[in-house]
Each structure stands twice: as structure tokens, then as C-alpha cells.
Design a protein around this motif. Structure first.
Motif, mmCIF file in Angstrom:
data_model
loop_
_atom_site.group_PDB
_atom_site.id
_atom_site.type_symbol
_atom_site.label_atom_id
_atom_site.label_comp_id
_atom_site.label_asym_id
_atom_site.label_seq_id
_atom_site.Cartn_x
_atom_site.Cartn_y
_atom_site.Cartn_z
ATOM 1 N N ILE A 67 45.654 36.366 42.107
ATOM 2 C CA ILE A 67 44.958 37.220 43.069
ATOM 3 C C ILE A 67 45.088 38.663 42.600
ATOM 4 O O ILE A 67 46.178 39.103 42.243
ATOM 5 N N LYS A 68 43.983 39.374 42.615
ATOM 6 C CA LYS A 68 43.969 40.776 42.203
ATOM 7 C C LYS A 68 43.217 41.581 43.260
ATOM 8 O O LYS A 68 42.122 41.203 43.668
ATOM 9 N N GLY B 107 34.504 46.762 30.539
ATOM 10 C CA GLY B 107 35.030 47.617 31.600
ATOM 11 C C GLY B 107 34.753 47.013 32.953
ATOM 12 O O GLY B 107 33.860 46.182 33.115
ATOM 13 N N LEU B 108 35.521 47.429 33.937
ATOM 14 C CA LEU B 108 35.358 46.905 35.288
ATOM 15 C C LEU B 108 34.718 47.996 36.149
ATOM 16 O O LEU B 108 33.621 48.427 35.863
ATOM 17 N N HIS C 298 41.846 45.295 39.029
ATOM 18 C CA HIS C 298 41.216 44.242 38.210
ATOM 19 C C HIS C 298 40.661 43.091 39.047
ATOM 20 O O HIS C 298 40.656 41.926 38.626
ATOM 21 N N HIS C 299 40.163 43.405 40.253
ATOM 22 C CA HIS C 299 39.739 42.315 41.138
ATOM 23 C C HIS C 299 38.600 41.482 40.556
ATOM 24 O O HIS C 299 38.476 40.291 40.894
ATOM 25 N N HIS C 300 37.776 42.060 39.705
ATOM 26 C CA HIS C 300 36.652 41.323 39.124
ATOM 27 C C HIS C 300 37.115 40.106 38.327
ATOM 28 O O HIS C 300 36.357 39.138 38.189
ATOM 29 N N LEU D 68 33.547 37.099 35.129
ATOM 30 C CA LEU D 68 33.607 37.948 36.307
ATOM 31 C C LEU D 68 33.460 37.086 37.548
ATOM 32 O O LEU D 68 32.661 36.139 37.578
ATOM 33 N N GLY D 69 34.205 37.418 38.581
ATOM 34 C CA GLY D 69 34.161 36.636 39.806
ATOM 35 C C GLY D 69 32.829 36.739 40.522
ATOM 36 O O GLY D 69 32.094 37.723 40.392
#
Length: 559
Positions: free
Chosen positions: A451-452, A206-207, A462-464, A495-496
Motif C-alpha cells: 500500500i502506498k 515519473g509519477l 508512489h501511490h501510482h 500503473l494502478g
């Protein structure tokens, strides 16, 4: 495609009739908003910043031409002429009047669609690989399994009031296009050494505010055991999951606090019980479902027109290079239609565009469409001979943008333009980034770069797992955007990593440009993608470019 049974039709119609009565009671004042809230959420109706929003399920992202046309009609008749496709393979209508919602639900029911369980602490819309049934690398079509899970989870008496919302994704290929490791349960179809089809099951992904990569709870679940095993997982979570704090109620927290081995042991205990309750009826149902997903009757056409267009039309060739994917039939292709023309709202489609896409699917793709979690539309089975005509038709409706997987193919949540939970805008940032790189004419030179953007820590964008992730936050009443680098939503999920201090709204696009220029300056060649470069070099060169010294840093960092 799956066709409703009499039971399905009766069930959905009963829910429409029931909600119609509830809406009437809300309008005449018999129900307060607090009393009405749980009833509307059970039917996918939210109250956003400016209006109600209806979230419609598109199970495992699959639509027929008739269903797409109905969505276009709903957008025109009861909304503002467009719909918004989401990262959950749903569509949202952002401006319905409350009194019209029952009629919208009836229109959906007329084409075997609904909005049930698109909200609430229950099992949400089951998602799947958007190339399902078409991809050249597919082990098995995941849609029959996803449909089985939809039927199992819909109105499941035990799972309507879970500790928190619950999301399941299924992929049938080694390339994970369904982001399975970011779901409460992720299912990957594989073939065992003896040729048997089975499932690798992940749990606890999960994010959101606490991003977690799902862990493998069982490497190989035989086909006949999948549904009882999943029921055992959800039963275990339902018993152990916290209800005292909604921020710690997701299964990822339960697995972390319990420990994977201890959680697995509890699931195995329950599995012994659930397995005994299943008498094979699920396999009979699955066999009947599979029969409703036959291969299309492929048309065998000469590919000469396609090959000729590649040599004579540079725009068509550029489009084929990024918007097509390999089909299991060599004379067909999978077409991704980008809903990300620079300057437009990511994921939005007008009623006219939806209707045109339905016509194209009917004429050239055997009447099928898919919606991707990346907020694009897929024509899954297109003869290569038809591709030049498809491209021309897409150009006429503004949907021939050749940018799939490139920097302007941005995932973005609705952000503060619509969402009551958002703390910053997403849509304008996505638009500005796309327009900036269109002006720079660098997009195709940059190559694959995802890019998110999320407008709050719930991470609907979903930026992670973006190669470049952007998280919008409120800092003392000012929009501030954190950047993360190196995320990946595939089978190699990572994960970023945060770059450092955030950037103001007026500077975040410049910061993204700085990141991209640093990559272009130092990469080993055009063949080295942004993600490969990041994995080789790490975050250091990007930090140096973004924060070389305090005076320049002040240009970017919000006050």
C-alpha cells in the motif's frame, strides 16, 4: 564505503560557510524571504506548513554507523528527537530553527554528509537498490556508478537550472528494487553476451500528476560510454524542456511531445559531441571509486544458533520469513528493519533508535546501513549466527515488527501534517490501516501486498505503483481519497487503475478492508498474491465489492 577526497571536504565546507553567512543576512533582515528562498533551497532547506524542514542527502541510500549516530545527535540537539526517512533515500528534519541550520550542516559535513541538491531544478540525490553490494541476484554493485553520477552532477555548471527537478536511479540486479522506470533516467546494470558489463538506460519516467513509465532509450550502453551518454540526455532535455509551464517541464513531457525516436536522435547527435569531450578520465575516477567499495571481511560463524532459534522461537521465525532477503554469502542474510510498527508514523525513527541501529550495524553488519525507498532501514551483511541477537536487540527498541512487504509496511508521504503542498493527510490513514489489520490478525494470511499513500498529486508516496494506491485530494474543503489497484514498482512496472469515486477520510480504511476481503474470498489459494489475483481477475470484483449499489456506496463516497 566512499570516503571524501580533499576536494569533497573543501567543497562541502565552503558551502556550509557560504550558507552560514546567508542565514545571518536573512536573520538580520539584509535578505528578504523571497531573496533567501533560492539560496536555502540550494542547501535543502524548505519552509513547510509549521516550520523549516532540512532534507539531508543519503547518496544511494548508504550510511555508516558513524553517520547514523550523527543523524541521531542532530535529531536530539536541533530537532524534536526524530528524523523522517523518505522515498528518495533521504532523511528530513522537520522542526529546525533557522539559526541552527548552519550548525546542522556543519555537523553533517563532519561525517561526510550534506544537503546539497536535495531541492531545486537540478539533479537530485541519486538513488539505488537498497540491497546493493549484498543481494544474491546482483549482477554488479550499483553504488560505484551512483557515486560517479553524484560527483558528476554536483554543482554541474550546466545543470543547476534545468527546466525542472531531475531524478536518477540505478539498479544492479534483474529484480528492480530501485523503481528505475519511475525516474527521469533509470539505469539497469546488465551483462552482455560477451560478458561485458553495460547499462540499459530508460528515460522519461515519473509519477506525479502525469504518471509515465520510463521508456528504453538505449538497450546497451557500454561502460565507457555511460557518463557521456547521460550528459547528452540531460543536455538535450535542458535545451528542449519547457520553461513556460512547470507542470509540463519534466523530461517525461519533453519525451512525449518530441517523440521517443526523435528525442533519441537528438541525444545521439549530442552524444557524438560529448563522447569526444570525455577522454577516459571518468573511467579512471570510476576505477578509484570502485576500490572504495570492497567486499566486507566476512566472519565465518557456525549457523547453529540461527537454526536453533528458528525451531524454538515462533516470533523470531515469523520475523525471518518476511524481514530477511538472500545474501550472496550463504551464511549471511540481508535484514530489513521495519520502521512501520502499527500505529507509528511510517519512516520515522527516534534518535535512540538510530543510535541503536548504528550500534547493531557496527557489531553485526560491518558498520554499514542502507535506507530503502520504502522508508525502512537495511542491515546489508549480517551473519546468520548473529540474527537471534539482532532480533532481540530490535525488540528492545520497538523495531522488530515482522511486516516487510505486508499490508502494514505502508509507504506514506508526510501529507498535510507537514507539507505545504499536501491536500490531504497521509500519516493518519496509514496508521489507521495498519492498526485495523493488526486487530483483524489477517496480515500474514493476506501475504505480500504493498500500500502506498500520497497526500497530493505530486505522488511522493508512489501511490501510482502501489498494489493498492491511495491519493488524498481536497474536494470542496473535504478530504477525499481515490483508490487505485494493480500498480507495481518492479521491473514489470504498471500503473494502478482507479476503482471509481473516492472515499471520505472516515471511510477509506473500510474501503481498503473491503478490497482485501474480496481478494481473500476469491483467490485460488494462499499462494496467489494480491497482485497475481488482480492480474488474473482485473478490477471488476473489487468494483463490485466497493460499489454494489447506491445506498451502500453512500457509506463510502465523501459528500
Amino acid at each position: 564505503m566512499y570516503q571524501y577526497s580533499d576536494f569533497d571536504r573543501d567543497f562541502v565546507q565552503a558551502r556550509v560557510d557560504q550558507f552560514r553567512a546567508q542565514v545571518a543576512r536573512r536573520i538580520d533582515g539584509s535578505l528578504t524571504e523571497d531573496e533567501f528562498k533560492p539560496l536555502r533551497l540550494m542547501n535543502g532547506l524548505y519552509l513547510q506548513l509549521h516550520a523549516y524542514m532540512l532534507r539531508v542527502a543519503i547518496p544511494y541510500g548508504t550510511l555508516s554507523s558513524a553517520q547514523m549516530r550523527q543523524l541521531a545527535m542532530i535529531a536530539e540537539r536541533w530537532d524534536k528527537g526524530y528524523g523522517h526517512f523518505t522515498t528518495r533515500q533521504n532523511i528530513q528534519f522537520n522542526w529546525p530553527e533557522l539559526g541552527d541550520v548552519p550548525d546542522m550542516l556543519q555537523a553533517l559535513a563532519d561525517v561526510q554528509m550534506h544537503a546539497i541538491q536535495t531541492s531545486g531544478n537540478t539533479i537530485r540525490n541519486v538513488t539505488a537498490d537498497h540491497f546493493a553490494g549484498a543481494a544474491a541476484d546482483e549482477v554488479a554493485d550499483p553504488r560505484p556508478v551512483a557515486e560517479l553520477l553524484r560527483q558528476w552532477s554536483t554543482d554541474h555548471a550546466e545543470f543547476q537550472f534545468l527546466p525542472r527537478k531531475f531524478k536518477i536511479a540505478v539498479t544492479g540486479a534483474p529484480s528492480d528494487r530501485a523503481v528505475t522506470a519511475a525516474h527521469d533516467i533509470g539505469i539497469r546494470i546488465l551483462r552482455g553476451e560477451d560478458g561485458e558489463i553495460g547499462y540499459r538506460v530508460l528515460v522519461g519516467g515519473g509519477l506525479g500528476r502525469t504518471p509515465v513509465i520510463g521508456k528504453v532509450i538505449r538497450e546497451f550502453v557500454p561502460g565507457a560510454d555511460l557518463l557521456p551518454y547521460l550528459e547528452a540526455i540531460v543536455e538535450t532535455y535542458n535545451l528542449l524542456g519547457r520553461r513556460d509551464n512547470k507542470y509540463k517541464a519534466r523530461i517525461k513531457i519533453t519525451v512525449n511531445e518530441t517523440g521517443l525516436e526523435a528525442f533519441r536522435a537528438k541525444v545521439d547527435e549530442r552524444f557524438a559531441l560529448t563522447r569526444a569531450r570525455f577522454t577516459g578520465i571518468d573511467q579512471q575516477i570510476l576505477a578509484a571509486i570502485k576500490a572504495q567499495f570492497p567486499e566486507p571481511a566476512y566472519r565465518r560463524l557456525e549457523t547453529g544458533p540461527y537454526e536453533a532459534a528458528l525451531t524454538t522461537d515462533p516470533a523470531f521465525r515469523a520475523w525471518t520469513e518476511v524481514n530477511l532477503a538472500a545474501h550472496r554469502q550463504a551464511d549471511h542474510a540481508i535484514v530489513t528493519v521495519s520502521l512501520k510498527a502499527p500505529g507509528e508514523t511510517p519512516g520515522d525513527a527516534t534518535a535512540a533508535q538510530m543510535r541503536a541501529l548504528a550500534d547493531l550495524a557496527e557489531a553485526h553488519a560491518y558498520g554499514e546501513l542502507r535506507i530503502s525507498h520504502e522508508q525502512n532501514v537495511i542491515l546489508p551483511h549480517v551473519p546468520k549466527a548473529a540474527l537471534p541477537g539482532v532480533f532481540r536487540a530490535l525488540k528492545e527498541i520497538g523495531l522488530a515488527t515482522a511486516n516487510v512487504g505486508l499490508i502494514s509496511d505502508i509507504i506514506a508521504c508526510p501529507g498535510m501534517d507537514y507539507c505545504a503542498l499536501a491536500t490531504a493527510r497521509s500519516i493518519p490513514i496509514a496508521q489507521e490501516i495498519a492498526l485495523r489489520f493488526e486487530a483483524l490478525k489477517l496480515e500474514h494470511d493476506i501475504g505480500p501486498l504493498k500500500i502506498k499513500i500520497s497526500g497530493c498529486i505530486n505522488a511522493c508516496g508512489h501511490h501510482h505503483v502501489g498494489h493498492i494506491g491511495i491519493l488524498g485530494l481536497d474536494r470542496a474543503g473535504v478530504e477525499n481519497y481515490q483508490l487505485t489497484l494493480g500498480g507495481d514498482g518492479t521491473e514489470e512496472m504498471t500503473l494502478g487503475e482507479r476503482t471509481g469515486p473516492g472515499f471520505g477520510a472516515e471511510a477509506v480504511v473500510g474501503a481498503v478492508e473491503t478490497i482485501v476481503l474480496a481478494y481473500l474470498d476469491k483467490r485460488e489459494g494462499p499462494e496467489e498474491t494480491f497482485l497475481q489475483f488482480y492480474r488474473r481477475m482485473g478490477i471488476a470484483p473489487f468494483k463490485q465489492a466497493l460499489y454494489p449499489d447506491a445506498p451502500k456506496r453512500e457509506r463510502f463516497v465523501a459528500a
